[in-house]
Design an enzyme around this catalytic site. Structure first.
Site, short mmCIF file in Angstrom:
data_model
loop_
_atom_site.label_atom_id
_atom_site.label_comp_id
_atom_site.label_asym_id
_atom_site.label_seq_id
_atom_site.Cartn_x
_atom_site.Cartn_y
_atom_site.Cartn_z
N TYR A 169 3.52 6.18 10.36
CA TYR A 169 3.28 5.45 9.99
C TYR A 169 3.99 4.17 9.87
O TYR A 169 4.24 2.66 10.36
CB TYR A 169 2.02 5.47 9.76
CG TYR A 169 0.60 4.41 9.54
CD1 TYR A 169 -0.03 4.44 10.14
CD2 TYR A 169 0.98 3.96 7.82
CE1 TYR A 169 -0.88 3.40 10.09
CE2 TYR A 169 -0.44 2.36 8.04
CZ TYR A 169 -1.10 2.42 9.38
OH TYR A 169 -1.45 1.55 9.17
N LYS B 240 1.46 -0.93 16.09
CA LYS B 240 2.59 -0.49 16.00
C LYS B 240 3.59 -2.33 16.51
O LYS B 240 4.88 -2.60 16.97
CB LYS B 240 3.26 -0.37 16.83
CG LYS B 240 3.11 1.78 16.25
CD LYS B 240 3.90 1.89 14.83
CE LYS B 240 3.70 3.24 13.71
NZ LYS B 240 4.15 2.81 12.52
N PRO C 93 -3.46 -1.09 19.51
CA PRO C 93 -3.47 -1.92 18.29
C PRO C 93 -3.31 -0.52 16.85
O PRO C 93 -3.02 -0.48 15.67
CB PRO C 93 -4.18 -2.97 17.34
CG PRO C 93 -5.16 -2.94 18.50
CD PRO C 93 -4.99 -2.03 19.84
N TYR D 125 -9.44 3.64 8.14
CA TYR D 125 -9.69 3.51 10.03
C TYR D 125 -10.48 5.01 10.04
O TYR D 125 -10.83 5.93 9.46
CB TYR D 125 -8.26 4.23 10.45
CG TYR D 125 -7.19 4.00 10.86
CD1 TYR D 125 -6.99 2.91 12.05
CD2 TYR D 125 -5.56 3.78 9.43
CE1 TYR D 125 -5.73 2.12 12.16
CE2 TYR D 125 -5.27 2.82 9.72
CZ TYR D 125 -4.40 2.15 11.38
OH TYR D 125 -3.78 1.40 11.49
N HIS E 299 1.22 -1.17 0.03
CA HIS E 299 -0.13 0.03 0.10
C HIS E 299 0.81 1.02 0.43
O HIS E 299 1.97 1.27 0.54
CB HIS E 299 -0.78 0.33 1.47
CG HIS E 299 -1.88 -1.56 1.37
ND1 HIS E 299 -3.11 -0.54 0.53
CD2 HIS E 299 -1.86 -2.12 1.82
CE1 HIS E 299 -3.87 -2.52 0.78
NE2 HIS E 299 -3.44 -2.87 1.37
P1 RFL Z 1 3.62 -13.05 21.72
O1 RFL Z 1 3.18 -13.01 20.37
O2 RFL Z 1 2.58 -12.87 22.31
O3 RFL Z 1 4.48 -14.14 21.68
C1 RFL Z 1 4.58 -14.48 22.93
C2 RFL Z 1 4.63 -15.73 23.10
O4 RFL Z 1 5.01 -16.67 24.15
C3 RFL Z 1 4.46 -17.19 24.59
N1 RFL Z 1 4.61 -17.40 26.35
C4 RFL Z 1 5.67 -18.41 27.05
N2 RFL Z 1 6.13 -19.14 26.37
C5 RFL Z 1 7.30 -20.27 27.95
N3 RFL Z 1 6.74 -20.07 28.62
C6 RFL Z 1 5.58 -18.64 29.04
N4 RFL Z 1 5.53 -18.87 30.96
C7 RFL Z 1 5.54 -17.96 28.20
N5 RFL Z 1 4.35 -17.18 27.99
C8 RFL Z 1 3.89 -17.02 26.89
C9 RFL Z 1 3.30 -17.12 24.20
O5 RFL Z 1 2.53 -18.59 23.65
C10 RFL Z 1 3.32 -16.94 22.69
O6 RFL Z 1 3.23 -18.00 21.44
O7 RFL Z 1 4.96 -11.68 21.82
P2 RFL Z 1 5.81 -11.07 20.49
O8 RFL Z 1 6.21 -12.45 19.78
O9 RFL Z 1 6.71 -9.76 20.53
O10 RFL Z 1 4.83 -10.89 18.59
C11 RFL Z 1 3.67 -9.55 19.96
C12 RFL Z 1 3.54 -9.25 18.84
O11 RFL Z 1 2.00 -9.95 19.11
C13 RFL Z 1 2.11 -8.15 18.87
O12 RFL Z 1 2.26 -7.01 19.01
C14 RFL Z 1 1.12 -7.90 17.87
O13 RFL Z 1 0.40 -8.35 17.22
C15 RFL Z 1 0.12 -6.08 17.85
N6 RFL Z 1 -0.20 -6.73 17.04
C16 RFL Z 1 -0.30 -5.27 15.84
N7 RFL Z 1 1.46 -5.05 15.33
C17 RFL Z 1 1.46 -4.90 14.21
O14 RFL Z 1 2.59 -4.23 13.94
N8 RFL Z 1 0.63 -4.66 13.63
C18 RFL Z 1 -0.63 -4.62 13.92
O15 RFL Z 1 -1.21 -4.46 12.84
C19 RFL Z 1 -1.60 -5.52 15.16
N9 RFL Z 1 -2.62 -6.11 14.98
C20 RFL Z 1 -2.26 -7.00 17.17
C21 RFL Z 1 -3.19 -6.80 16.09
C22 RFL Z 1 -2.40 -7.48 17.94
C23 RFL Z 1 -3.62 -7.58 18.44
N10 RFL Z 1 -4.03 -8.17 19.23
C24 RFL Z 1 -5.01 -9.24 19.92
C25 RFL Z 1 -3.50 -7.67 20.88
C26 RFL Z 1 -3.96 -6.16 16.13
C27 RFL Z 1 -4.83 -7.10 17.37
C28 RFL Z 1 -6.41 -7.72 17.40
C1 PHB Z 2 -5.22 -5.50 11.68
O1 PHB Z 2 -4.65 -5.90 9.97
O2 PHB Z 2 -5.17 -6.12 12.57
C2 PHB Z 2 -4.58 -4.02 11.63
C3 PHB Z 2 -4.88 -3.28 11.09
C4 PHB Z 2 -4.53 -1.62 11.09
C5 PHB Z 2 -4.40 -1.78 12.53
C6 PHB Z 2 -4.02 -2.77 13.41
C7 PHB Z 2 -4.71 -4.06 12.96
O3 PHB Z 2 -3.36 -0.45 12.90
#
Ligand code: RFL
Ligand code: PHB
Length: 394
Positions: A387, A299, A295, A203, A75
């Site tokens: 962004y 980031k 989210p 958004y 994009h």
């Molecule tokens: P994770 O993905 O939480 O992985 C951590 C891992 O550690 C395991 N764990 C353990 N393992 C051993 N011993 C323990 N005691 C443990 N406790 C936990 C877990 O099972 C897991 O496998 O962290 P990591 O790797 O730092 O990654 C971070 C990302 O997952 C997170 O920041 C993003 O998903 C946030 N996020 C977004 N980030 C973006 O950059 N762009 C996006 O568009 C975006 N959209 C989002 C998001 C997060 C969302 N939610 C559900 C919070 C959208 C949503 C809805």
């Molecule tokens: C997503 O596609 O999950 C998404 C996109 C933009 C955001 C957060 C999540 O700011």
């Protein structure tokens, strides 16, 4: 008890842990991942979708770009819509020369897990009772139970990549730690549907609440709406979701949104959180274990990737050149980027959501923020720069 030795013990096999293990392997540094969940659970999680230019480049540089470049959707910018006001396209490419990619965290995790398996990476899934011991010593130990048997790993470094609910952060004594937190009084209800997505990542602000149109691939759409923090998933039938989404976005957008049955539906709470420092002796925190952003602004995953860029560089330099400068500065370098993302995601969250109980003064400020953004190319440029993400190298 089974005893293992490795150079880096990595707690957590999410994107941060898997990416670190992969980059270390490319540099002939041995690691073992200890993950609490099963492989299918890790690969089934649906989260982020938007990758900054730096994240895209890093994934290509470490040999993980081919599926992303095939299936991901590039994009030039992102759209903002506003009830009763003109829409705005933040032309990221015009302002920064860079593009971002819509490509799911689920696919990145799959790509990483598969590569680690091809390279015979050592991953203990379904590990319980994970503990970090002797972190102040030259050779810390990680103990856990796997298949009902106690296990011990002796290592040089421990990488705490175990997310917000992990154990690693809690190894740092409270007296040496400072944390910052803001919880938001709402959540995001997200759904995935197998229909062609809306063309942009969009958004939308509406007096009923925020809405977001996103995507995973040409046949997979991702949508979110702001919901009450106490809402349960059972409260939201597909019909109720689609009706709310359509009310919150303008007609010129909704006429191009395809509706279909949800294949996944979940509610995520929103919080901003930072724990400082990200290092304690030989323990290094990375990703959500040290910081969480709402989210809005996309980031979280991108920060996990930039942390791993800094951490892997530090570990590699330390082994290859006996240069500890990068490791010593890891926390400071990573946190500077973290705070910039905390700031952006907080400002976007404040501008694009309605806050229960807020007074009309707050609402007027929000309207004024958007009016200024509409009028000012300089503000649009500032948003575009944040962004797309600050460069990793500083
Ligand atoms: P994770 O993905 O939480 O992985 C951590 C891992 O550690 C395991 N764990 C353990 N393992 C051993 N011993 C323990 N005691 C443990 N406790 C936990 C877990 O099972 C897991 O496998 O962290 P990591 O790797 O730092 O990654 C971070 C990302 O997952 C997170 O920041 C993003 O998903 C946030 N996020 C977004 N980030 C973006 O950059 N762009 C996006 O568009 C975006 N959209 C989002 C998001 C997060 C969302 N939610 C559900 C919070 C959208 C949503 C809805
Ligand atoms: C997503 O596609 O999950 C998404 C996109 C933009 C955001 C957060 C999540 O700011």
């Amino acid at each position: 008890m089974a005893n293992f030795k490795t150079q880096v013990a990595i707690i957590g096999g999410g994107p941060a842990g898997l990416l670190l293990s992969h980059i270390l392997h490319l540099n002939k540094i041995d690691s073992i991942i200890i993950e609490r969940q099963s492989k299918s659970h890790v690969l089934g999680r649906i989260r982020a979708g938007v990758l900054e230019a730096g994240t895209v480049q890093l994934l290509r540089d470490v040999g993980l770009g081919s599926r992303m470049d095939k299936e991901g959707m590039s994009h030039d910018g992102t759209s903002i819509t506003w009830e009763g006001k003109p829409s705005l396209f933040i032309d990221v490419k015009k302002f920064t020369g860079k593009t971002f990619m819509a490509y799911g965290q689920t696919s990145i995790t799959e790509d990483l897990f598969q590569q680690r398996e091809i390279d015979n990476g050592h991953i203990f899934c379904e590990a319980s009772e994970v503990e970090i011991n002797n972190i102040e010593n030259k050779h810390p130990e990680v103990t856990f139970v796997h298949d009902g048997k106690p296990q011990k790993i002796t290592c040089d470094y421990v990488a705490g990549c175990d997310g917000f609910h992990g154990v690693s952060r809690h190894v740092i004594p409270e007296s040496q730690q400072r944390s910052f937190q803001r919880n938001y009084p709402f959540g995001w209800l997200g759904i995935m549907a197998e229909v062609p997505p809306y063309k942009d990542v969009l958004y939308g602000y509406h007096s009923e609440g925020f809405a977001l149109a996103s995507q995973r691939n040409p046949m997979l759409s991702r949508f979110y709406i702001q919901v009450d923090i106490n809402d349960k998933i059972e409260d939201w039938s597909d019909d109720r979701f689609w009706e709310a989404l359509m009310r919150r976005l303008p007609d010129e957008v909704t006429k191009n949104i395809k509706i279909g049955p949800s294949i996944e539906k979940s509610i995520a709470p929103l919080r901003s959180f930072v724990s400082e420092p990200m290092q304690y002796h030989n323990l290094f925190l990375a990703g959500d274990s040290a910081h969480v952003v709402p989210p809005t602004g996309a980031k979280g995953l991108n920060l996990a990737v930039s942390d791993i860029y800094y951490l892997s560089r530090g570990i590699i330099e330390s082994y290859k050149n006996k240069n500890n400068k990068y490791l010593e500065n890891y926390s400071k370098t990573a946190l500077s980027r973290v705070w910039s993302a905390i700031n952006l995601s907080w400002r976007l969250t404040k501008m694009l959501h309605t806050f229960p109980g807020e007074d009309p003064f707050d609402e007027q400020l929000r309207q004024s923020d958007y009016d200024l953004l509409l009028k000012s190319e300089a503000l649009q440029q500032a948003l575009a720069v944040q962004y797309i993400g600050l460069p990793f190298d500083v």
